[in-house]
Motif scaffolding. Sequence first.
Motif, PDB file in Angstrom:
ATOM      1  N   ILE A   1      10.125   4.962  12.534  1.00 36.38           N
ATOM      2  CA  ILE A   1      10.314   4.967  11.081  1.00 36.38           C
ATOM      3  C   ILE A   1      11.786   4.886  10.726  1.00 36.38           C
ATOM      4  CG2 ILE A   1      10.046   6.365   8.997  1.00 36.38           C
ATOM      5  CD1 ILE A   1       7.410   7.391  10.197  1.00 36.38           C
ATOM      6  N   ARG A   2      12.629   5.618  11.442  1.00 37.30           N
ATOM      7  CA  ARG A   2      14.070   5.562  11.151  1.00 37.30           C
ATOM      8  C   ARG A   2      14.586   4.140  11.341  1.00 37.30           C
ATOM      9  NH1 ARG A   2      18.776   8.765  11.398  1.00 37.30           N
ATOM     10  NH2 ARG A   2      17.499  10.447  10.525  1.00 37.30           N
ATOM     11  N   ALA A   3      14.171   3.481  12.400  1.00 35.38           N
ATOM     12  CA  ALA A   3      14.595   2.099  12.625  1.00 35.38           C
ATOM     13  C   ALA A   3      14.101   1.189  11.503  1.00 35.38           C
ATOM     14  CB  ALA A   3      14.079   1.603  13.973  1.00 35.38           C
ATOM     15  N   GLY A   4      12.852   1.375  11.086  1.00 34.98           N
ATOM     16  CA  GLY A   4      12.305   0.535  10.028  1.00 34.98           C
ATOM     17  C   GLY A   4      12.991   0.753   8.689  1.00 34.98           C
ATOM     18  N   THR A   5      13.279   2.005   8.344  1.00 34.83           N
ATOM     19  CA  THR A   5      13.919   2.271   7.059  1.00 34.83           C
ATOM     20  C   THR A   5      15.379   1.831   7.051  1.00 34.83           C
ATOM     21  OG1 THR A   5      14.337   4.560   7.775  1.00 34.83           O
ATOM     22  CG2 THR A   5      12.373   4.156   6.433  1.00 34.83           C
ATOM     23  N   LEU A   6      16.021   1.825   8.199  1.00 33.29           N
ATOM     24  CA  LEU A   6      17.377   1.279   8.257  1.00 33.29           C
ATOM     25  C   LEU A   6      17.376  -0.214   7.963  1.00 33.29           C
ATOM     26  CD1 LEU A   6      18.867   3.133  11.363  1.00 33.29           C
ATOM     27  CD2 LEU A   6      19.514   3.451   8.963  1.00 33.29           C
ATOM     28  N   LEU A   7      16.289  -0.901   8.343  1.00 34.48           N
ATOM     29  CA  LEU A   7      16.197  -2.346   8.146  1.00 34.48           C
ATOM     30  C   LEU A   7      15.639  -2.713   6.775  1.00 34.48           C
ATOM     31  CD1 LEU A   7      14.812  -3.357  11.655  1.00 34.48           C
ATOM     32  CD2 LEU A   7      17.100  -3.832  10.778  1.00 34.48           C
ATOM     33  N   ALA A   8      14.659  -1.960   6.292  1.00 34.87           N
ATOM     34  CA  ALA A   8      13.949  -2.350   5.062  1.00 34.87           C
ATOM     35  C   ALA A   8      13.996  -1.286   3.975  1.00 34.87           C
ATOM     36  CB  ALA A   8      12.496  -2.682   5.393  1.00 34.87           C
ATOM     37  N   GLY A   9      14.805  -0.252   4.148  1.00 38.50           N
ATOM     38  CA  GLY A   9      14.935   0.765   3.120  1.00 38.50           C
ATOM     39  C   GLY A   9      13.837   1.804   3.184  1.00 38.50           C
ATOM     40  N   GLU A  10      14.026   2.874   2.422  1.00 41.37           N
ATOM     41  CA  GLU A  10      13.035   3.954   2.396  1.00 41.37           C
ATOM     42  C   GLU A  10      11.920   3.580   1.427  1.00 41.37           C
ATOM     43  OE1 GLU A  10      15.478   7.406   1.679  1.00 41.37           O
ATOM     44  OE2 GLU A  10      15.455   7.869   3.813  1.00 41.37           O
ATOM     45  N   THR A  11      11.133   2.641   1.865  1.00 36.21           N
ATOM     46  CA  THR A  11      10.008   2.085   1.135  1.00 36.21           C
ATOM     47  C   THR A  11       8.793   2.115   2.048  1.00 36.21           C
ATOM     48  OG1 THR A  11      10.460  -0.152   1.939  1.00 36.21           O
ATOM     49  CG2 THR A  11      11.576   0.528  -0.104  1.00 36.21           C
ATOM     50  N   PRO A  12       7.598   1.912   1.521  1.00 37.19           N
ATOM     51  CA  PRO A  12       6.446   1.824   2.418  1.00 37.19           C
ATOM     52  C   PRO A  12       6.629   0.773   3.513  1.00 37.19           C
ATOM     53  CG  PRO A  12       5.677   2.140   0.185  1.00 37.19           C
ATOM     54  CD  PRO A  12       7.181   1.965   0.100  1.00 37.19           C
ATOM     55  N   LEU A  13       7.217  -0.375   3.169  1.00 32.64           N
ATOM     56  CA  LEU A  13       7.451  -1.388   4.201  1.00 32.64           C
ATOM     57  C   LEU A  13       8.431  -0.879   5.244  1.00 32.64           C
ATOM     58  CD1 LEU A  13       7.081  -4.206   5.363  1.00 32.64           C
ATOM     59  CD2 LEU A  13       8.926  -4.996   3.854  1.00 32.64           C
TER      60      LEU A  13
ATOM     61  N   LEU B   1       0.833  -1.197   0.000  1.00 32.88           N
ATOM     62  CA  LEU B   1       0.000   0.000   0.000  1.00 32.88           C
ATOM     63  C   LEU B   1       0.871   1.251   0.000  1.00 32.88           C
ATOM     64  CD1 LEU B   1      -2.737  -1.019   2.595  1.00 32.88           C
ATOM     65  CD2 LEU B   1      -2.929  -1.004   0.101  1.00 32.88           C
ATOM     66  N   PRO B   2       0.531   2.259  -0.813  1.00 37.61           N
ATOM     67  CA  PRO B   2       1.300   3.506  -0.787  1.00 37.61           C
ATOM     68  C   PRO B   2       1.115   4.228   0.542  1.00 37.61           C
ATOM     69  CG  PRO B   2      -0.668   3.750  -2.129  1.00 37.61           C
ATOM     70  CD  PRO B   2      -0.591   2.304  -1.772  1.00 37.61           C
ATOM     71  N   LEU B   3       2.054   5.099   0.850  1.00 36.72           N
ATOM     72  CA  LEU B   3       1.964   5.851   2.099  1.00 36.72           C
ATOM     73  C   LEU B   3       0.820   6.857   2.035  1.00 36.72           C
ATOM     74  CD1 LEU B   3       5.660   6.720   3.047  1.00 36.72           C
ATOM     75  CD2 LEU B   3       4.291   4.733   3.713  1.00 36.72           C
ATOM     76  N   ALA B   4       0.116   6.998   3.146  1.00 39.29           N
ATOM     77  CA  ALA B   4      -0.840   8.084   3.309  1.00 39.29           C
ATOM     78  C   ALA B   4      -0.067   9.374   3.580  1.00 39.29           C
ATOM     79  CB  ALA B   4      -1.789   7.778   4.460  1.00 39.29           C
TER      80      ALA B   4
ATOM     81  N   ALA C   1      -6.709  -1.449  16.179  1.00 41.21           N
ATOM     82  CA  ALA C   1      -5.435  -2.160  16.156  1.00 41.21           C
ATOM     83  C   ALA C   1      -5.124  -2.680  14.763  1.00 41.21           C
ATOM     84  CB  ALA C   1      -5.465  -3.321  17.153  1.00 41.21           C
ATOM     85  N   GLY C   2      -6.121  -3.235  14.076  1.00 41.03           N
ATOM     86  CA  GLY C   2      -5.874  -3.849  12.789  1.00 41.03           C
ATOM     87  C   GLY C   2      -5.408  -2.870  11.736  1.00 41.03           C
ATOM     88  N   VAL C   3      -6.044  -1.704  11.668  1.00 38.66           N
ATOM     89  CA  VAL C   3      -5.616  -0.676  10.720  1.00 38.66           C
ATOM     90  C   VAL C   3      -4.399   0.060  11.264  1.00 38.66           C
ATOM     91  CG1 VAL C   3      -6.320   1.444   9.560  1.00 38.66           C
ATOM     92  CG2 VAL C   3      -7.930  -0.449   9.764  1.00 38.66           C
ATOM     93  N   GLY C   4      -4.390   0.291  12.583  1.00 39.93           N
ATOM     94  CA  GLY C   4      -3.249   0.981  13.178  1.00 39.93           C
ATOM     95  C   GLY C   4      -1.953   0.214  13.063  1.00 39.93           C
ATOM     96  N   ALA C   5      -2.022  -1.106  12.905  1.00 37.45           N
ATOM     97  CA  ALA C   5      -0.811  -1.901  12.742  1.00 37.45           C
ATOM     98  C   ALA C   5      -0.155  -1.660  11.397  1.00 37.45           C
ATOM     99  CB  ALA C   5      -1.130  -3.391  12.886  1.00 37.45           C
ATOM    100  N   ILE C   6      -0.916  -1.160  10.424  1.00 39.67           N
ATOM    101  CA  ILE C   6      -0.380  -0.942   9.083  1.00 39.67           C
ATOM    102  C   ILE C   6      -0.022   0.524   8.868  1.00 39.67           C
ATOM    103  CG2 ILE C   6      -0.936  -1.075   6.623  1.00 39.67           C
ATOM    104  CD1 ILE C   6      -2.778  -3.437   7.343  1.00 39.67           C
ATOM    105  N   ALA C   7      -0.858   1.432   9.334  1.00 36.61           N
ATOM    106  CA  ALA C   7      -0.589   2.860   9.185  1.00 36.61           C
ATOM    107  C   ALA C   7       0.355   3.318  10.290  1.00 36.61           C
ATOM    108  CB  ALA C   7      -1.898   3.642   9.242  1.00 36.61           C
ATOM    109  N   MET C   8       1.501   3.869   9.905  1.00 36.58           N
ATOM    110  CA  MET C   8       2.480   4.319  10.904  1.00 36.58           C
ATOM    111  C   MET C   8       2.142   5.741  11.338  1.00 36.58           C
ATOM    112  SD  MET C   8       5.004   3.879  12.879  1.00 36.58           S
ATOM    113  CE  MET C   8       5.602   2.260  12.393  1.00 36.58           C
TER     114      MET C   8
END
Length: 492
Positions: free
Chosen positions: A57-69, A26-29, A113-120
Motif C-alpha cells: 500500500i505504501r508503494a501504491g500510494t507513493l505512486l498514485a496518491g492516498e486514493t482507493p487506486l 470503488l470505495p475502500l472496504a 484471484a479476480g476479486v483479490g486483485a482489486i481488494a488489497m
Amino acid sequence: MAAALMPWLLALAALTLLRLWLAAILPLAPDEAYYWVWSSGLQGGYLDHPPMVAIFIRAGTLLAGETPLGVRLLGPLSLALGSLLLMRAAEDLFPGRRAGPWAAALLNATLLAGVGAIAMTPDTPLLFFWTATIWALARLHATGDGRWWLVAGLLAGLALASKYTAALLGLGILFWLLADPAMRRWLLRWQPWAGGVLAMLAFAPVIAWNAANGWASFAKQGGRAGDGDGDVGDALRYLGELIGAQVGLATPLVFLLCVAGAAAAARQWWRGRDAAALLLAALILPGAAIFLWQATGSRVQGNWPAILYPAAAIAAAALLAAPRWMRLRVPALVLGGAMTGAVYLQAAAAPLPLPRGADPTLARLAGWDAFLGDVEAAAAAQGAAFVAAEEYGLASVLAFGLPPGRVVVAMDGRWQHFSLPTPPAGVTGLLVRSERRGEWPPNWPGAEPIPGEDGRLVRRRGGVTAEAYRLWRVVPAPGQPPAAVLPRSGGG
C-alpha cells in the motif's frame, strides 16, 4: 510461440486495465482502510499479519496518491505479473505441452484471484510471492542452476512476510526435497541452505517485532487452529462450508479441474517419479490436508486455500490431457469469467437490489461516501472535537475518508501495538457505533446516546440498507480502555 501467446497477453492486459479501473472507482472496504493505517506507520509486524500488505500500500500510494487506486494499485499489477510468471513456470515444468497460458487463464477465472486483485489484503502479496516462488523453483528444475535456490528462498521469505500461511510453502518445498531421490542430492550443496537463510532474513523483521511485542501476532494467529470442541456436527458443518466456499470462490468448473489436476500430479509422481509433478503435488496436497484437518475443529475462511490454486492450475493445464478434461477448459473460463464479471458489475453499479446477506459487496463497499458526509455533518452539528469508533475497520474508514483536519479516534486493544498519540482529554467527541454490536453500552466509559433521529445514521445503496449506526457523545478520561488518534489521509 510468441504469436500464439499474443491473444492471451492482450486478454491479460485488458483484464488488468478493467481491474485498475474498478480499483479506482470503488470505495475502500473497512479492512483495506485498516491496512492503509498500517502503511502510514510501517513496522516489522502487526497484531493481525506480517507487514507486506502495508508495504504494498505504501508503494501504491507513493505512486498514485492516498486514493482507493493508490491503496490497491499493486493488486492488479501483481496479479498480472504473477500470471506471466505462472505461464513461464508451467512451460519450464512441462515443456512442449503449451500449458502456461491455460494455467494462467484458469487462475484468473477464479473469484479468489479476480476479486483479490482489486481488494488489497494480505492475500494479495502472498499470492504473488507464492506464485513467484513456484516460478523460481520451475527455473531450478529446468536449468539445474543452483542459484535459483537463492531466488526461491528470498521469494518464499517475502511470502512468509505477507501471511503466516506461507509456512505451507516451505513445507511443500521440504517435502519436494526429501521425497524425490534426484532432489535429495541438493541437500549436499550449499545453495538450498543459503536460500533458507535468505528466507529467514526476509522474515526476521516479523520475528523481531513479535519479540518486542510479547509474541502477540504469533499467539493470535497460532490460536486459530485446533480450537474446536470435537463436536461431530460442527466438524461436518465446517467441512461443508470449506468445500462449498472453494466451489464458489474457485468457481465450480475451475475447482473441478484443479482437484483433478492435483490428483493427476500425485498419480504421475507415484507412477513415474516425475519431479515436476511431485513439486505441484507437494504444494497442493499437504496444505489441502491441513485445511481439511483444521475444518474438523474450527471454521476455515474461504480465502485461506487460495495459495493452493497456482500449482493446481498448472497441474490442471499440464496433466489433464484426456479429451473429457480438455473439453471443460473453455466452459470453465466462461463460467468463471461470468461469475467474476457479475461480482464486478454488482460492486460497481448494483443492478440487483440484493439484501446484505446475499450481497457481500453491499456490506463492504456500499454507501461509504454519503455515509462519511453524514458523519461529518453530525460531528459539526454536535460541535464534536473528534469522531470515534470502536470497530477497527470503521475507525479506519473514517480516518481515510473524513475531511482533512477532522480528528479520528479508535478504541480497541490492537492499537496499543502502534506508536499513535492518545486522544486529548476533556473534549467532547462523537462515537459512531454499528447497531450490529447490540444494545449493550459502548466500551467507552460514560458514553451518552444522542436521542431521536439525530442519533441514528444509515449507510445505504440504492435504498437498500447496508448498515445502521447509533451516535454517542464521549469524553476521553484517565483509565479508559486503550484509544488512539489515527493518521489521516492527505486527500481526506
